[in-house]
Design a protein around this motif. Structure first.
Motif, mmCIF file in Angstrom:
data_model
loop_
_atom_site.group_PDB
_atom_site.id
_atom_site.type_symbol
_atom_site.label_atom_id
_atom_site.label_comp_id
_atom_site.label_asym_id
_atom_site.label_seq_id
_atom_site.Cartn_x
_atom_site.Cartn_y
_atom_site.Cartn_z
ATOM 1 N N ASP A 18 0.845 -1.322 -0.183
ATOM 2 C CA ASP A 18 -0.040 -0.173 -0.073
ATOM 3 C C ASP A 18 0.762 1.290 -0.072
ATOM 4 O OD1 ASP A 18 -2.580 1.304 0.147
ATOM 5 O OD2 ASP A 18 -1.829 1.827 2.181
ATOM 6 N N SER A 20 3.834 1.637 -1.126
ATOM 7 C CA SER A 20 4.499 1.935 -2.316
ATOM 8 C C SER A 20 3.661 1.882 -3.662
ATOM 9 C CB SER A 20 5.453 0.665 -2.364
ATOM 10 O OG SER A 20 5.034 -0.547 -2.427
ATOM 11 N N ASN A 21 2.584 1.739 -3.521
ATOM 12 C CA ASN A 21 1.577 1.635 -4.552
ATOM 13 C C ASN A 21 1.762 0.269 -5.372
ATOM 14 O OD1 ASN A 21 0.065 3.976 -4.126
ATOM 15 N ND2 ASN A 21 1.669 5.196 -5.005
ATOM 16 N N ARG A 23 4.611 -1.391 -5.728
ATOM 17 C CA ARG A 23 6.033 -1.427 -5.936
ATOM 18 C C ARG A 23 6.910 -2.084 -5.298
ATOM 19 N NH1 ARG A 23 3.545 2.350 -8.408
ATOM 20 N NH2 ARG A 23 3.872 3.060 -10.594
ATOM 21 N N ALA A 77 -2.283 -0.729 -13.530
ATOM 22 C CA ALA A 77 -1.806 0.485 -13.087
ATOM 23 C C ALA A 77 -0.451 0.934 -13.427
ATOM 24 C CB ALA A 77 -1.900 0.421 -11.718
ATOM 25 N N VAL A 79 2.302 -0.755 -12.866
ATOM 26 C CA VAL A 79 3.277 -1.260 -11.803
ATOM 27 C C VAL A 79 4.262 -2.213 -12.573
ATOM 28 C CG1 VAL A 79 3.699 -2.319 -9.600
ATOM 29 C CG2 VAL A 79 1.852 -0.498 -9.885
#
Length: 123
Positions: A18, A20-21, A23, A77, A79
């Motif tokens: 969460d 690091s979106n 990552r 997204a 990623v």
């Protein structure tokens, strides 16, 4: 108990993901391990024993669909897959083994007769 131990690991990875979106390599390694763990401990153990084993019903209905969905959402997204060290792959069976060993130890303690638990506290 093993589910709780693994749940703690997944919760920690989820927080990292969460923040690091999606990552964070730890998050991505745990997400990969979550999907991969469906095969060995659950599906193969059921095939070997010739019957129901824990997780057999949730593997095709929760674990695999969630893993596919999560990876698809990360890709949508934008990623990119993090570089996960090969050594991290060893962590999957080790974490599963540690969770089961911890759960077995906890259950053995709980199942001990009450008088043995009380005498161990008074020593």
């Amino acid at each position: 108990m093993a589910i709780g131990i693994m749940g703690g690991l997944v919760a920690a990875a989820s927080v990292a993901g969460d923040r690091s979106n999606g990552r964070n390599p730890f998050f991505q390694a745990v997400l990969t391990g979550f999907g991969a763990h469906a095969v060995v401990p659950h599906l193969i153990s059921a095939a070997v024993t010739g019957g129901y084993t824990l997780g057999l019903l949730t593997t095709p209905t929760v674990v695999v669909p969630f893993s596919w969905w999560a990876w698809r959402e990360l890709r949508k997204a934008g990623v990119e897959k993090a570089e996960i060290p090969t050594a991290a792959l060893v962590f999957v069976p080790l974490s599963i083994g540690a969770a089961h060993a911890g759960a077995s130890g906890g259950l053995a303690f709980v199942r001990r007769p009450r008088d043995m638990r009380q005498s161990s506290r008074s020593s």
